[in-house]
Scaffold this active site. Structure first.
Site, PDB file in Angstrom:
ATOM      1  N   VAL A  14       0.830  -1.199   0.000  1.00 24.59           N
ATOM      2  CA  VAL A  14       0.000   0.000   0.000  1.00 24.59           C
ATOM      3  C   VAL A  14       0.873   1.260   0.000  1.00 24.59           C
ATOM      4  O   VAL A  14       0.718   2.134  -0.859  1.00 24.59           O
ATOM      5  CB  VAL A  14      -0.956  -0.007   1.214  1.00 24.59           C
ATOM      6  CG1 VAL A  14      -1.585   1.357   1.431  1.00 24.59           C
ATOM      7  CG2 VAL A  14      -2.050  -1.031   0.973  1.00 24.59           C
ATOM      8  N   ASP A  35      10.688   2.961   5.769  1.00 25.89           N
ATOM      9  CA  ASP A  35      10.382   1.631   6.286  1.00 25.89           C
ATOM     10  C   ASP A  35      11.554   1.202   7.151  1.00 25.89           C
ATOM     11  O   ASP A  35      12.703   1.565   6.868  1.00 25.89           O
ATOM     12  CB  ASP A  35      10.182   0.650   5.123  1.00 25.89           C
ATOM     13  CG  ASP A  35       9.359  -0.553   5.521  1.00 25.89           C
ATOM     14  OD1 ASP A  35       8.255  -0.729   4.988  1.00 25.89           O
ATOM     15  OD2 ASP A  35       9.824  -1.336   6.394  1.00 25.89           O
ATOM     16  N   SER A 129      -3.537   2.375   6.926  1.00 29.15           N
ATOM     17  CA  SER A 129      -3.659   0.960   7.283  1.00 29.15           C
ATOM     18  C   SER A 129      -5.122   0.675   7.618  1.00 29.15           C
ATOM     19  O   SER A 129      -5.847   1.557   8.060  1.00 29.15           O
ATOM     20  CB  SER A 129      -2.834   0.645   8.527  1.00 29.15           C
ATOM     21  OG  SER A 129      -1.474   0.920   8.324  1.00 29.15           O
ATOM     22  N   LEU A 161      -7.407   0.109  -2.855  1.00 30.64           N
ATOM     23  CA  LEU A 161      -6.808  -0.496  -4.051  1.00 30.64           C
ATOM     24  C   LEU A 161      -6.819  -2.017  -3.930  1.00 30.64           C
ATOM     25  O   LEU A 161      -6.776  -2.568  -2.825  1.00 30.64           O
ATOM     26  CB  LEU A 161      -5.373   0.005  -4.259  1.00 30.64           C
ATOM     27  CG  LEU A 161      -4.257  -0.401  -3.277  1.00 30.64           C
ATOM     28  CD1 LEU A 161      -3.736  -1.806  -3.505  1.00 30.64           C
ATOM     29  CD2 LEU A 161      -3.116   0.568  -3.394  1.00 30.64           C
ATOM     30  N   CYS A 274      -6.048  -9.265   2.803  1.00 30.36           N
ATOM     31  CA  CYS A 274      -7.074  -8.403   3.406  1.00 30.36           C
ATOM     32  C   CYS A 274      -8.380  -9.090   3.805  1.00 30.36           C
ATOM     33  O   CYS A 274      -8.838  -8.918   4.938  1.00 30.36           O
ATOM     34  CB  CYS A 274      -7.392  -7.260   2.453  1.00 30.36           C
ATOM     35  SG  CYS A 274      -5.991  -6.159   2.217  1.00 30.36           S
TER      36      CYS A 274
HETATM   37  P1  NAD Z   1       3.068  -4.815   4.084  1.00 29.72           P
HETATM   38  O1  NAD Z   1       3.356  -5.808   5.130  1.00 29.72           O
HETATM   39  O2  NAD Z   1       3.370  -5.104   2.648  1.00 29.72           O
HETATM   40  O3  NAD Z   1       3.856  -3.438   4.434  1.00 29.72           O
HETATM   41  C1  NAD Z   1       3.899  -2.871   5.702  1.00 29.72           C
HETATM   42  C2  NAD Z   1       5.293  -2.282   5.910  1.00 29.72           C
HETATM   43  O4  NAD Z   1       5.327  -1.499   7.102  1.00 29.72           O
HETATM   44  C3  NAD Z   1       6.407  -3.320   6.075  1.00 29.72           C
HETATM   45  O5  NAD Z   1       7.373  -3.159   5.041  1.00 29.72           O
HETATM   46  C4  NAD Z   1       7.016  -3.024   7.464  1.00 29.72           C
HETATM   47  O6  NAD Z   1       8.404  -3.202   7.518  1.00 29.72           O
HETATM   48  C5  NAD Z   1       6.636  -1.572   7.640  1.00 29.72           C
HETATM   49  N1  NAD Z   1       6.607  -1.083   9.030  1.00 29.72           N
HETATM   50  C6  NAD Z   1       6.026  -1.666  10.115  1.00 29.72           C
HETATM   51  N2  NAD Z   1       6.168  -0.864  11.185  1.00 29.72           N
HETATM   52  C7  NAD Z   1       6.836   0.248  10.791  1.00 29.72           C
HETATM   53  C8  NAD Z   1       7.268   1.447  11.443  1.00 29.72           C
HETATM   54  N3  NAD Z   1       7.010   1.673  12.737  1.00 29.72           N
HETATM   55  N4  NAD Z   1       7.959   2.348  10.710  1.00 29.72           N
HETATM   56  C9  NAD Z   1       8.223   2.141   9.408  1.00 29.72           C
HETATM   57  N5  NAD Z   1       7.808   1.049   8.739  1.00 29.72           N
HETATM   58  C10 NAD Z   1       7.118   0.100   9.404  1.00 29.72           C
HETATM   59  O7  NAD Z   1       1.528  -4.419   4.251  1.00 29.72           O
HETATM   60  P2  NAD Z   1       0.529  -3.843   3.133  1.00 29.72           P
HETATM   61  O8  NAD Z   1      -0.025  -4.944   2.312  1.00 29.72           O
HETATM   62  O9  NAD Z   1       1.173  -2.672   2.479  1.00 29.72           O
HETATM   63  O10 NAD Z   1      -0.657  -3.343   4.079  1.00 29.72           O
HETATM   64  C11 NAD Z   1      -0.503  -2.228   4.926  1.00 29.72           C
HETATM   65  C12 NAD Z   1      -1.871  -1.868   5.493  1.00 29.72           C
HETATM   66  O11 NAD Z   1      -2.763  -1.501   4.425  1.00 29.72           O
HETATM   67  C13 NAD Z   1      -2.565  -3.002   6.234  1.00 29.72           C
HETATM   68  O12 NAD Z   1      -3.302  -2.462   7.296  1.00 29.72           O
HETATM   69  C14 NAD Z   1      -3.513  -3.572   5.201  1.00 29.72           C
HETATM   70  O13 NAD Z   1      -4.645  -4.187   5.783  1.00 29.72           O
HETATM   71  C15 NAD Z   1      -3.934  -2.323   4.451  1.00 29.72           C
HETATM   72  N6  NAD Z   1      -4.355  -2.561   3.067  1.00 29.72           N
HETATM   73  C16 NAD Z   1      -3.676  -3.447   2.279  1.00 29.72           C
HETATM   74  C17 NAD Z   1      -4.062  -3.626   0.948  1.00 29.72           C
HETATM   75  C18 NAD Z   1      -3.346  -4.590   0.059  1.00 29.72           C
HETATM   76  O14 NAD Z   1      -3.835  -4.837  -1.034  1.00 29.72           O
HETATM   77  N7  NAD Z   1      -2.219  -5.145   0.452  1.00 29.72           N
HETATM   78  C19 NAD Z   1      -5.133  -2.878   0.424  1.00 29.72           C
HETATM   79  C20 NAD Z   1      -5.779  -1.966   1.259  1.00 29.72           C
HETATM   80  C21 NAD Z   1      -5.378  -1.809   2.582  1.00 29.72           C
HETATM   81  C1  UDX Z   2      -9.241  -6.522  -1.789  1.00 33.16           C
HETATM   82  C2  UDX Z   2     -10.281  -5.446  -2.130  1.00 33.16           C
HETATM   83  O1  UDX Z   2     -10.826  -5.722  -3.441  1.00 33.16           O
HETATM   84  C3  UDX Z   2      -9.653  -4.065  -2.114  1.00 33.16           C
HETATM   85  O2  UDX Z   2     -10.649  -3.061  -2.323  1.00 33.16           O
HETATM   86  C4  UDX Z   2      -8.992  -3.844  -0.740  1.00 33.16           C
HETATM   87  O3  UDX Z   2      -8.369  -2.590  -0.698  1.00 33.16           O
HETATM   88  C5  UDX Z   2      -7.981  -4.935  -0.445  1.00 33.16           C
HETATM   89  O4  UDX Z   2      -8.631  -6.226  -0.531  1.00 33.16           O
HETATM   90  P1  UDX Z   2      -7.271  -7.716  -3.116  1.00 33.16           P
HETATM   91  O5  UDX Z   2      -7.332  -8.696  -2.001  1.00 33.16           O
HETATM   92  O6  UDX Z   2      -5.968  -7.113  -3.475  1.00 33.16           O
HETATM   93  O7  UDX Z   2      -8.248  -6.484  -2.808  1.00 33.16           O
HETATM   94  O8  UDX Z   2      -7.859  -8.369  -4.475  1.00 33.16           O
HETATM   95  P2  UDX Z   2      -9.339  -8.747  -4.953  1.00 33.16           P
HETATM   96  O9  UDX Z   2      -9.431  -8.450  -6.393  1.00 33.16           O
HETATM   97  O10 UDX Z   2     -10.379  -8.191  -4.106  1.00 33.16           O
HETATM   98  O11 UDX Z   2      -9.337 -10.335  -4.817  1.00 33.16           O
HETATM   99  C6  UDX Z   2      -9.314 -10.984  -3.561  1.00 33.16           C
HETATM  100  C7  UDX Z   2      -9.472 -12.471  -3.751  1.00 33.16           C
HETATM  101  O12 UDX Z   2     -10.795 -12.788  -4.184  1.00 33.16           O
HETATM  102  C8  UDX Z   2      -8.542 -13.068  -4.811  1.00 33.16           C
HETATM  103  O13 UDX Z   2      -8.074 -14.311  -4.371  1.00 33.16           O
HETATM  104  C9  UDX Z   2      -9.428 -13.227  -6.020  1.00 33.16           C
HETATM  105  O14 UDX Z   2      -8.993 -14.222  -6.897  1.00 33.16           O
HETATM  106  C10 UDX Z   2     -10.749 -13.603  -5.352  1.00 33.16           C
HETATM  107  N1  UDX Z   2     -11.936 -13.308  -6.166  1.00 33.16           N
HETATM  108  C11 UDX Z   2     -12.223 -12.030  -6.511  1.00 33.16           C
HETATM  109  C12 UDX Z   2     -12.783 -14.351  -6.539  1.00 33.16           C
HETATM  110  O15 UDX Z   2     -12.538 -15.506  -6.223  1.00 33.16           O
HETATM  111  N2  UDX Z   2     -13.899 -14.047  -7.257  1.00 33.16           N
HETATM  112  C13 UDX Z   2     -14.220 -12.772  -7.621  1.00 33.16           C
HETATM  113  O16 UDX Z   2     -15.279 -12.590  -8.268  1.00 33.16           O
HETATM  114  C14 UDX Z   2     -13.354 -11.731  -7.236  1.00 33.16           C
END
Ligand code: NAD
Ligand code: UDX
Length: 463
Positions: A14, A35, A129, A161, A274
């Site tokens: 993110v 980070d 987050s 996203l 997520c």
């Molecule tokens: P991630 O594990 O890929 O990245 C998190 C990063 O934060 C790590 O690199 C870690 O080293 C760093 N970190 C932790 N503590 C820290 C600190 N005190 N200072 C500096 N860096 C620090 O996680 P992500 O997938 O990017 O997700 C981050 C948040 O966003 C989560 O809460 C997640 O639920 C949310 N989110 C994720 C997605 C997704 O698609 N991955 C989408 C929407 C929201």
């Molecule tokens: C999800 C949410 O879509 C996004 O808005 C949020 O910020 C983070 O969590 P992500 O997990 O990255 O995003 O991908 P997403 O496209 O939602 O797919 C999640 C899982 O559901 C995948 O394993 C995908 O293959 C599955 N999926 C999705 C299905 O099995 N069927 C569908 O119709 C859609």
């Protein structure tokens, strides 16, 4: 007024892409991504980028070295910033109260303490987050009771996203959500952050709410999306039992404008970092607030997903004459969806484990996930000769008794399946966990095809 200086804590899936997009869209803003993980920062600076996302490299290249910087010097970056985005991980707790359900807020709290320690003057702290509702209150308490010279506004600006489409989602989001305190200072802070997004996103897509609504909306959005997948997956089982075709059912119900066509793709089960985590967090919150019926309703979404993953592996075993001991199964695709190298909670993990437990030799191929990553996800620190990783789909399938397609990578659609069939044990089984492939053509080649929510042999006439 000089433009605000931006800092981001957390350079993951993110933090990295989101900040790169802000920097690329707002060349006059200074954006620093930090980070604690130095290797991650090095990768953002030198490549290959730690996150695979189509189009991301171009966005990063546009701003890196100009107004976008990646550094492991967290404290200096925090000191210089006016707006601090907190993008650290919030995994499910693994021990203590709420283990397996509640969000582990260790990193969020550490971020707040770090900010409090170095902050001078007015700072806007943006929760990006995904966190439980009312986390902003805890953050404010930590910030205000630990800071000597800082004043703070905490906002909630959850990220929506999806991986694999992160760049497109950031460029053209359905909405931006910003929650803040309902005070003049809170509204001013919301407006400052809204003004950044308004550089490239139409104002009518920028929604502002109170803090708790913004925090809760993120969990609810993911719960609703995941619920649709579990709903259609539950129906896929009924389709297999009755001869209905889940894709036809999805198409039929999706044409109702009240239901809509998206997120109705039956699959081997949803994965990703997520959905499961956020629903379990919602379940925990409901229990905490004395709402066990609501908790049970949402928990069933995760239970159905677990069942679907194991139902898939059980079907592989059943169709292969009820035993896979000593048989080779090729697994095509390990990422939780296409166009990402992320494997967190991927359905492939559960399927590989199930098959290995049954004695199969599993050979995985994924175009973007490294062998080390695949082995670590399936086996942890153990070693097991029954798991191997191939460098091509053809190699994975050579000599296999069955092929399981678990990620919908585009390249699988263009494979030479006749060649794959020729190299397999006979009868050659194909289990399409994504309903990706042309099943009729494959049957003509000689494959025994099983797909999600589809009758094994399509019936032309009613018998
Ligand atoms: P991630 O594990 O890929 O990245 C998190 C990063 O934060 C790590 O690199 C870690 O080293 C760093 N970190 C932790 N503590 C820290 C600190 N005190 N200072 C500096 N860096 C620090 O996680 P992500 O997938 O990017 O997700 C981050 C948040 O966003 C989560 O809460 C997640 O639920 C949310 N989110 C994720 C997605 C997704 O698609 N991955 C989408 C929407 C929201
Ligand atoms: C999800 C949410 O879509 C996004 O808005 C949020 O910020 C983070 O969590 P992500 O997990 O990255 O995003 O991908 P997403 O496209 O939602 O797919 C999640 C899982 O559901 C995948 O394993 C995908 O293959 C599955 N999926 C999705 C299905 O099995 N069927 C569908 O119709 C859609």
């Amino acid at each position: 007024m000089p433009p605000p200086r931006i800092c981001c804590l957390g350079a993951g899936y993110v933090g990295g892409p989101t900040m790169a997009m802000i920097a690329a869209k707002c060349p006059d803003l200074e954006v620093i991504v930090t980070d604690m993980n130095e290797a991650r920062i090095r990768a953002w600076n030198e490549g290959p980028l730690p996150v695979y996302e189509p189009g991301l490299e171009e966005v990063v290249k546009k701003a890196r070295g100009k107004n976008l910087r990646f550094t492991a010097d967290v404290k200096s970056a925090l000191q210089a910033a006016d707006i601090i985005f907190v993008c650290v991980g919030t995994p499910t707790k693994t021990h203590g109260v709420g283990a397996g359900r509640a969000a582990d807020l260790t990193y969020v709290e550490a971020a707040a303490r770090m900010i409090a320690e170095v902050a001078e003057g007015a700072k806007i702290i943006v929760e990006k987050s995904t966190i439980p509702v009312r986390t902003a209150s805890a953050m404010l308490t930590i910030l205000r009771s630990n800071s000597k010279n800082g004043t703070f506004q905490v906002l909630s600006n959850p990220e929506f996203l999806a991986e694999g489409t992160a760049v497109a989602d950031l460029e053209n989001p359905d909405r931006i959500l910003i929650g803040g305190e309902q005070t003049p200072e809170g509204r001013a802070a919301v407006e400052k952050v809204a003004a950044i997004y308004a550089r490239w996103i139409p104002r009518d897509r920028i929604l502002t709410t109170n803090l708790w609504s913004a925090e809760l909306s993120k969990l609810v959005a993911n719960a609703f999306l995941a619920q649709r997948i579990s709903s259609i997956n539950s129906i896929s089982a009924l389709c297999e039992a009755t001869g209905a075709d889940v894709e036809e059912v999805a198409r039929a119900i999706g044409r109702d404008s009240r239901i809509g066509p998206k997120f109705l793709k039956a699959s081997v089960g949803f994965g990703g970092s997520c959905f499961q985590k956020d629903i379990l967090n919602l379940v925990y919150l409901c229990e905490h607030f004395g709402l066990p019926e609501v908790a049970a309703f949402w928990e069933s979404v995760v239970k159905m997903n677990d069942w679907q993953k194991h139902r898939f592996s059980a079907r592989v075993v059943r169709e292969l004459f009820s035993t896979v001991r000593g048989k080779s199964i090729a697994v095509l695709g390990f990422a939780f969806k296409k166009d990402t190298n992320d494997t967190r909670e991927s359905a492939a993990i559960a399927v590989c484990r199930d098959l290995i437990k049954e004695g199969a030799r599993v050979v995985v191929y994924d175009p973007r996930v490294s062998p080390t990553q695949i082995c670590a996800e399936v086996l942890g620190s153990e070693k097991n000769p029954n798991l191997a990783v191939a460098t091509s789909a053809l190699e994975a399938c050579h000599g296999a008794h069955g092929v399981a397609v678990l990620t919908e990578w585009d390249e699988f659609k263009t494979l030479d399946f006749q060649k794959i069939h020729d190299g397999m044990q006979k009868p050659a089984f194909l289990f399409d966990g994504r309903n990706l492939l042309p099943h009729e053509n494959l049957r003509e080649m000689g494959f025994k095809v099983f797909a999600i929510g589809k009758p094994p042999v399509p019936s032309a006439a009613v018998s």
